[in-house]
Design a protein around this motif. Structure first.
Motif, short mmCIF file in Angstrom:
data_model
loop_
_atom_site.label_atom_id
_atom_site.label_comp_id
_atom_site.label_asym_id
_atom_site.label_seq_id
_atom_site.Cartn_x
_atom_site.Cartn_y
_atom_site.Cartn_z
N VAL A 170 0.69 -1.21 0.03
CA VAL A 170 -0.13 0.03 0.19
C VAL A 170 0.85 1.27 -0.15
CG1 VAL A 170 -2.14 -0.66 0.98
CG2 VAL A 170 -0.31 -0.50 2.42
N GLY A 171 0.48 2.08 -1.18
CA GLY A 171 1.44 3.33 -0.86
C GLY A 171 2.83 3.25 -1.69
N GLY A 172 3.18 4.19 -2.62
CA GLY A 172 4.47 4.27 -3.21
C GLY A 172 5.65 3.85 -2.38
N SER A 173 5.77 4.56 -1.11
CA SER A 173 6.77 4.31 -0.41
C SER A 173 6.91 3.10 0.26
CB SER A 173 7.01 5.30 0.89
OG SER A 173 6.47 6.53 0.48
N ALA A 174 6.21 2.36 0.60
CA ALA A 174 6.11 0.97 1.01
C ALA A 174 6.64 -0.06 -0.19
CB ALA A 174 4.70 0.58 1.46
N ASP A 234 13.21 1.02 -11.72
CA ASP A 234 12.35 2.21 -12.35
C ASP A 234 11.19 2.65 -11.66
OD1 ASP A 234 11.30 3.91 -14.33
OD2 ASP A 234 9.99 2.31 -15.30
N ASP A 235 11.27 3.74 -10.86
CA ASP A 235 10.15 4.31 -10.01
C ASP A 235 9.12 4.91 -10.99
OD1 ASP A 235 8.50 5.45 -8.38
OD2 ASP A 235 10.08 6.12 -6.92
N GLU A 236 8.14 4.07 -10.94
CA GLU A 236 6.89 4.70 -12.26
C GLU A 236 5.79 5.11 -11.29
OE1 GLU A 236 6.86 5.08 -15.49
OE2 GLU A 236 8.61 3.90 -16.10
N VAL A 237 5.97 5.33 -9.66
CA VAL A 237 4.89 5.82 -9.17
C VAL A 237 4.18 6.94 -9.59
CG1 VAL A 237 4.41 6.56 -6.68
CG2 VAL A 237 5.88 4.48 -6.89
N GLN A 238 4.95 7.91 -9.85
CA GLN A 238 4.14 9.08 -10.45
C GLN A 238 3.76 9.14 -11.92
OE1 GLN A 238 4.04 13.86 -9.86
NE2 GLN A 238 5.30 12.87 -8.41
N MET A 239 4.90 8.75 -12.76
CA MET A 239 4.63 8.86 -14.17
C MET A 239 4.27 7.43 -14.62
SD MET A 239 5.82 11.57 -15.14
CE MET A 239 6.28 13.06 -13.94
N GLY A 253 2.21 2.96 -8.28
CA GLY A 253 1.32 3.03 -7.05
C GLY A 253 0.19 3.96 -7.79
N LYS A 254 -0.10 4.96 -6.94
CA LYS A 254 -0.87 6.04 -7.16
C LYS A 254 -1.97 5.82 -8.14
CE LYS A 254 2.43 10.02 -6.86
NZ LYS A 254 2.19 10.65 -5.92
N ALA A 255 -1.98 5.98 -9.57
CA ALA A 255 -3.17 5.84 -10.65
C ALA A 255 -3.71 4.71 -10.88
CB ALA A 255 -2.65 6.55 -12.03
N ILE A 298 15.84 5.08 -10.46
CA ILE A 298 15.52 6.20 -11.43
C ILE A 298 14.01 6.45 -11.41
CG2 ILE A 298 17.62 5.50 -12.72
CD1 ILE A 298 15.41 4.60 -14.88
N GLU A 299 13.56 7.67 -11.73
CA GLU A 299 12.39 8.15 -12.44
C GLU A 299 12.93 8.36 -13.67
OE1 GLU A 299 10.24 11.05 -9.62
OE2 GLU A 299 12.35 10.93 -9.00
N ALA A 300 12.29 7.76 -14.60
CA ALA A 300 12.63 7.93 -16.18
C ALA A 300 12.29 9.51 -16.57
CB ALA A 300 11.93 6.84 -16.94
N GLY A 330 15.75 13.23 -7.26
CA GLY A 330 14.94 12.33 -7.13
C GLY A 330 14.12 12.16 -5.97
N TYR A 331 12.85 11.54 -6.04
CA TYR A 331 12.00 11.52 -5.06
C TYR A 331 11.15 10.13 -5.12
CZ TYR A 331 8.01 12.39 -1.73
OH TYR A 331 7.13 12.14 -0.57
N HIS A 332 11.57 9.27 -4.01
CA HIS A 332 11.17 7.95 -3.83
C HIS A 332 10.05 7.72 -2.55
CE1 HIS A 332 13.39 6.91 -7.27
NE2 HIS A 332 14.45 7.73 -6.55
N GLY A 333 9.85 8.81 -1.84
CA GLY A 333 8.93 8.66 -1.05
C GLY A 333 9.49 9.01 0.64
N ARG A 334 8.78 9.02 1.72
CA ARG A 334 9.13 9.60 2.79
C ARG A 334 9.39 8.51 4.09
NH1 ARG A 334 8.54 15.08 3.81
NH2 ARG A 334 8.21 16.17 2.00
C1 LIG Z 1 8.23 8.91 -7.79
C2 LIG Z 1 7.61 8.53 -6.65
N1 LIG Z 1 8.15 7.44 -5.83
C3 LIG Z 1 7.48 7.01 -4.78
C4 LIG Z 1 6.61 8.12 -4.22
C5 LIG Z 1 6.06 7.79 -2.90
O1 LIG Z 1 4.66 7.45 -2.90
P1 LIG Z 1 3.55 7.47 -1.65
O2 LIG Z 1 3.70 9.11 -1.70
O3 LIG Z 1 2.37 6.77 -2.31
O4 LIG Z 1 4.32 6.89 -0.47
C6 LIG Z 1 6.35 9.24 -5.03
C7 LIG Z 1 5.03 10.21 -4.55
O5 LIG Z 1 4.74 11.28 -4.95
C8 LIG Z 1 6.62 9.42 -6.22
O6 LIG Z 1 6.33 10.52 -6.92
#
Ligand SMILES: Cc1ncc(COP(=O)(O)O)c(C=O)c1O
Length: 472
Positions: free
Chosen positions: A125-129, A269-274, A298-300, A236-238, A154-158
């Motif tokens: 559940v959730g991108g970070s997880a 490849d982190d596709e959570v947002q794209m 994740g997300k969409a 990476i985020e592409a 880069g952003y991969h979560g908190r």
């Molecule tokens: C590329 C990317 N990876 C990971 C995450 C983390 O996802 P979440 O906020 O659902 O934990 C995000 C959130 O914006 C994101 O944009």
């Protein structure tokens, strides 16, 4: 009648003030951001719009950070959720249900078609997880190596591990080190090239700089005698998301992958947002002719109706023989509501031609924004891939980041007092970028041309007011 309307407006305002007082007293502010001057309370949503309690309409250009790609209250997806609510709303994830299996199958078969690679899908559940799960897969398959490369910006979560591979030190500053940090490499951000090169003549200088790290063991990355690299993967985020919707040069990632393969470094490849067609392709990485080892999503996938996320990994990294039952677990992973919506989302993506409609709408949006750029020197850069668009706000020189003006425009949009068209409206914009001066625009895939026109008119009005208010 007039008096009654006025009374009801006044009472909704006082209710809003009461709620804001309660929020200030009882809500932690640590779980979100409070960037803007005014905190809006929204009441309902529809299509591309959010509405506050007074009924003011806000055109949304960020769609829950790209989680609600298919529009607010998408009828078909809402129906799928309601149907599952009445059928199998709860089930411990150790038991099986049809939708989980079908979502995993569809995603894995999609990877087989696109990359001719077999693999499996793993939910959370959730991108970070999901990022955390991918880190476990990486460590497990590389003999416990815990160092990775990731990109500046880069952003991969908190969560603790996700923020240790996310570039911003601010996100880690108060918490000490829990897991190993990534080594952060400059992203190919050509508008603000970290090496001050010009794209036309750079010959991917940034990639060459990365490659140089492997030249000598004294650069601290690889044992040249054994070819063993201390870093297990590159995250990476592409297309960089929170970093400011930055689109890399077309041949960057294929060059990067060649280097990674030489040293057996996995590409995550982190596709959570794209992911899911934000850039006009199912995965953003598909623009760049590279096969990933792991994909995080994740997300969409559920249009934001349920926080379902997951990873796809190559068979040799995630087969039960190497990554057996119980390597990760969450009570809500692969939950029945989320997977039911996800299955419907995947069907929509099979049936509709987003590969054509998303780039077409994106091109129109970018062309309208480029017209604005010609009029206002404060717009330093406009570009987009599919419906992932960026507008970089600068000083009059068109380059120096202008955070003050960016904030002003965002706040003006949220005030709900814009007048483009006949009625009062608001505009929802998200701000990203290394200098917090980039509008990262992610509209609904169903936005109409007339709504793009309205969006650009509202944006221009907010920009004009912002310029006047900040003397930019
Ligand atoms: C590329 C990317 N990876 C990971 C995450 C983390 O996802 P979440 O906020 O659902 O934990 C995000 C959130 O914006 C994101 O944009």
């Amino acid at each position: 009648m007039f008096t009654r309307q006025k009374q009801s407006k006044n009472s909704s305002r006082s209710r809003e003030n009461k709620l804001l007082d309660l929020e200030a007293k009882y809500c932690s502010w640590g779980d979100t951001v409070h960037y803007t001057d005014k905190l809006n309370i929204f009441d309902r949503s529809e299509g591309v719009y959010l509405y506050d309690k007074k009924g003011t309409e806000y055109l949304d250009l960020q769609m829950w950070y790209s989680a609600a790609n298919f529009g607010y209250k998408n009828k078909r997806l809402n129906r799928a959720l309601k149907k599952q609510l009445d059928k199998l709303p709860q089930l411990a994830c150790q038991y099986l249900h049809e939708e989980k299996i079908l979502v995993a199958t569809k995603l894995a078969q999609k990877m087989e078609r696109t990359y001719e690679t077999k693999g499996r899908v793993h939910f959370n559940v959730g991108g970070s997880a999901a990022i955390e799960d991918s880190l476990k897969v990486v460590r497990n398959s590389t003999g416990g190596k815990s160092l990775v490369f990731a990109f500046m910006g880069g952003y991969h979560g908190r969560t603790l591990a996700a923020s240790s591979i996310t570039s911003s030190y601010r996100y880690r500053e108060k918490f000490g080190h829990f897991s190993d940090r990534a080594c952060f490499i400059p992203y190919p951000y050509c508008f603000r090239c970290p090496y001050d090169k010009k794209r036309d003549h750079c010959d991917l200088y940034c990639l060459k700089q990365f490659e140089r790290l492997f030249e000598s063991e004294y650069y601290s990355v690889v044992n040249n005698k054994t070819n063993n690299c201390e870093f297990a993967a590159f995250y990476i985020e592409a297309v960089q998301g929170t970093g400011g919707y930055i689109i890399p040069p077309t041949d960057y990632f294929s060059g990067l992958k060649e280097i990674l393969d030489r040293y057996k470094i996995l590409l995550v490849d982190d596709e959570v947002q794209m992911g899911f067609f934000r850039t006009g392709k199912f995965w953003a990485l598909e623009h760049f002719n590279v096969t990933p080892d792991i994909v995080v999503f994740g997300k969409a996938l559920t249009n934001g109706l349920n926080p379902l996320s997951g990873i796809w990994a190559k068979e040799e990294l995630i087969s039960p023989a190497v990554f057996p039952a119980g390597m990760t677990h969450s009570t809500f992973s692969s939950n029945t509501l989320g997977t039911a919506v996800a299955l419907e989302t995947l069907k929509i993506m099979e049936e509709e031609n987003f590969a054509v409609s998303v780039p077409k709408k994106g091109e129109y949006f970018v062309s309208r924004l480029k017209n604005l750029m010609r009029k206002y020197p404060q717009i330093g850069d406009v570009s987009g891939l599919g419906l992932a668009l960026r507008v970089e706000i600068c000083q009059k020189d068109g380059f120096t980041p202008n955070r003050q003006l960016t904030d002003a425009i965002e706040n003006i949009g949220l005030s709900g007092n814009l007048r483009a068209g006949s009625k009062k409206r608001g505009l929802i914009l998200d701000v990203g970028g290394y200098y917090k001066n980039v509008f990262t625009i992610a509209p609904s895939f169903y936005i109409k041309e007339s709504e793009i026109d309205l969006a650009v008119d509202l944006f221009e009005e907010a920009l004009k007011k912002g310029i006047a208010g900040t003397a930019a």
